[in-house]
Motif scaffolding. Structure first.
Motif, mmCIF file in Angstrom:
data_model
loop_
_atom_site.group_PDB
_atom_site.id
_atom_site.type_symbol
_atom_site.label_atom_id
_atom_site.label_comp_id
_atom_site.label_asym_id
_atom_site.label_seq_id
_atom_site.Cartn_x
_atom_site.Cartn_y
_atom_site.Cartn_z
ATOM 1 N N PHE A 1 22.081 -5.721 32.697
ATOM 2 C CA PHE A 1 21.172 -6.867 32.443
ATOM 3 C C PHE A 1 20.251 -6.059 31.410
ATOM 4 C CE2 PHE A 1 22.867 -9.383 35.732
ATOM 5 C CZ PHE A 1 22.990 -10.522 35.023
ATOM 6 N N GLY A 2 19.787 -4.778 31.670
ATOM 7 C CA GLY A 2 18.911 -4.052 31.016
ATOM 8 C C GLY A 2 19.031 -3.710 29.527
ATOM 9 N N GLN A 3 20.259 -4.264 28.944
ATOM 10 C CA GLN A 3 20.657 -4.142 27.632
ATOM 11 C C GLN A 3 19.941 -5.028 26.948
ATOM 12 O OE1 GLN A 3 24.966 -4.099 27.982
ATOM 13 N NE2 GLN A 3 24.856 -2.387 26.757
ATOM 14 N N GLN A 4 19.424 -6.258 27.197
ATOM 15 C CA GLN A 4 18.542 -7.311 26.870
ATOM 16 C C GLN A 4 17.161 -7.330 27.136
ATOM 17 O OE1 GLN A 4 20.042 -8.687 24.088
ATOM 18 N NE2 GLN A 4 22.182 -7.550 24.197
ATOM 19 N N ASN A 5 16.377 -7.320 26.036
ATOM 20 C CA ASN A 5 14.848 -7.521 26.511
ATOM 21 C C ASN A 5 14.523 -8.769 27.276
ATOM 22 O OD1 ASN A 5 11.944 -6.432 26.076
ATOM 23 N ND2 ASN A 5 11.778 -8.336 24.947
ATOM 24 N N ILE A 6 15.118 -9.749 27.123
ATOM 25 C CA ILE A 6 14.904 -10.902 27.829
ATOM 26 C C ILE A 6 14.823 -10.671 29.481
ATOM 27 C CG2 ILE A 6 17.358 -11.676 27.942
ATOM 28 C CD1 ILE A 6 16.130 -14.789 27.612
ATOM 29 N N TRP A 7 15.771 -9.945 29.780
ATOM 30 C CA TRP A 7 15.947 -9.242 31.383
ATOM 31 C C TRP A 7 15.356 -8.090 31.598
ATOM 32 C CZ3 TRP A 7 20.873 -10.961 29.207
ATOM 33 C CH2 TRP A 7 20.979 -12.288 29.313
ATOM 34 N N SER B 1 12.600 -6.989 30.377
ATOM 35 C CA SER B 1 11.118 -7.110 30.406
ATOM 36 C C SER B 1 10.782 -7.303 31.855
ATOM 37 C CB SER B 1 10.737 -7.995 29.176
ATOM 38 O OG SER B 1 11.231 -9.282 29.534
ATOM 39 N N ASP B 2 11.644 -8.207 32.628
ATOM 40 C CA ASP B 2 11.320 -8.653 33.755
ATOM 41 C C ASP B 2 11.680 -7.466 35.067
ATOM 42 O OD1 ASP B 2 10.156 -11.103 33.200
ATOM 43 O OD2 ASP B 2 12.295 -11.898 32.985
ATOM 44 N N GLY B 3 12.018 -6.193 34.454
ATOM 45 C CA GLY B 3 12.393 -5.182 35.586
ATOM 46 C C GLY B 3 13.854 -5.091 35.937
ATOM 47 N N TYR B 4 14.864 -5.703 35.207
ATOM 48 C CA TYR B 4 16.417 -5.865 35.923
ATOM 49 C C TYR B 4 17.064 -4.849 34.747
ATOM 50 C CZ TYR B 4 15.021 -10.191 38.354
ATOM 51 O OH TYR B 4 14.610 -10.886 39.298
ATOM 52 N N GLY B 5 17.873 -4.107 35.504
ATOM 53 C CA GLY B 5 18.903 -3.353 34.792
ATOM 54 C C GLY B 5 20.158 -3.397 35.140
ATOM 55 N N LYS B 6 20.843 -2.389 35.623
ATOM 56 C CA LYS B 6 22.247 -2.557 36.249
ATOM 57 C C LYS B 6 22.294 -3.163 37.570
ATOM 58 C CE LYS B 6 24.101 1.218 33.337
ATOM 59 N NZ LYS B 6 24.809 2.494 33.564
ATOM 60 N N GLU B 7 22.920 -4.219 37.634
ATOM 61 C CA GLU B 7 22.747 -5.017 38.703
ATOM 62 C C GLU B 7 24.061 -5.304 39.304
ATOM 63 O OE1 GLU B 7 19.722 -5.578 40.163
ATOM 64 O OE2 GLU B 7 18.465 -5.102 38.567
ATOM 65 N N ASP B 8 24.339 -5.277 40.638
ATOM 66 C CA ASP B 8 25.593 -5.869 41.298
ATOM 67 C C ASP B 8 25.515 -7.189 41.729
ATOM 68 O OD1 ASP B 8 26.495 -3.463 41.323
ATOM 69 O OD2 ASP B 8 25.995 -2.957 43.308
#
Length: 202
Positions: free
Chosen positions: A81-87, A89-96
């Motif tokens: 999710f870290g590839q897109q600023n919409i997520w 910016s909320d601190g999300y990256g690679k998530e299982d």
């Protein structure tokens, strides 16, 4: 309408009288990932377990029948999710993203049972049919939401050994969506992946 119902009941009764029923435990692994409606994020495969009880109803001599199961199944995907600023910016990256489901597969199957006695030691089979998934829980990610359940199709091949032990491998296609993002409500994903299972039937 009454005639159709009576005919259907007679068919089911006749099939049950001819068929041989067996059941037993089954377990295996899922190798799955999510396919999103749009190409906005990257995914990686995740490996999860499945375990439950399987039943098989076969017509002796011709090799046709059905199998069905009730299983706990865990599948999902690693989503960046870290590839897109919409997520991001909320601190999300690679998530299982995991889905813990109660899974009910129902398959038509054909087992090759006319091999001059060899089928007592090994009998190949093919199968295919719908899979119904009911969500028990999912990963604690506020950025996604999920329906109560999902629907898919599967097919595969396998072999039965010594008229008891079965080993099978198949592929699953999600037809309905498993999850969607909260901020982009039209950004949904379906599951796809491989399954490898073993079963012992009595």
């Amino acid at each position: 309408m009454r005639k159709i119902i009576v005919a259907l009941l007679m068919t089911v009764t006749a099939f049950s009288a001819l068929a041989e029923f067996r059941w037993g435990p089954t377990a295996g692994i899922n190798v799955s990932e999510l396919y999103w409606k749009q190409d906005l994020v990257e995914n990686k495969l995740l490996v999860g377990p499945n375990v439950g009880v399987m039943g098989e109803l076969m017509i002796p001599g011709i090799g046709f029948g059905v199998d069905f199961a009730l299983k706990y199944s865990m599948h999902g995907s690693n989503v960046d999710f870290g590839q897109q600023n919409i997520w991001s910016s909320d601190g999300y990256g690679k998530e299982d993203v995991w889905f813990h489901t109660l899974q009910i597969p129902i398959n038509l199957r054909f087992k090759w049972t006319r091999m001059n006695g060899l089928e007592h030691y090994v009998a190949p089979f093919v199968y295919g049919g719908p899979v119904f998934n009911f969500n028990l829980s999912t990963s604690d990610l506020p950025i996604i939401e999920h329906p109560a359940g999902s629907f898919g199709l599967q097919c595969g091949i396998g072999g039965e050994f010594f008229e008891r032990y079965q080993l099978s491998a198949g592929y699953y296609w999600g037809i309905s969506y498993d999850c969607r993002t909260v901020k982009l409500d039209n950004f949904s994903a379906r599951s796809r992946g491989w399954q490898v299972n073993v079963a012992v039937l009595f």
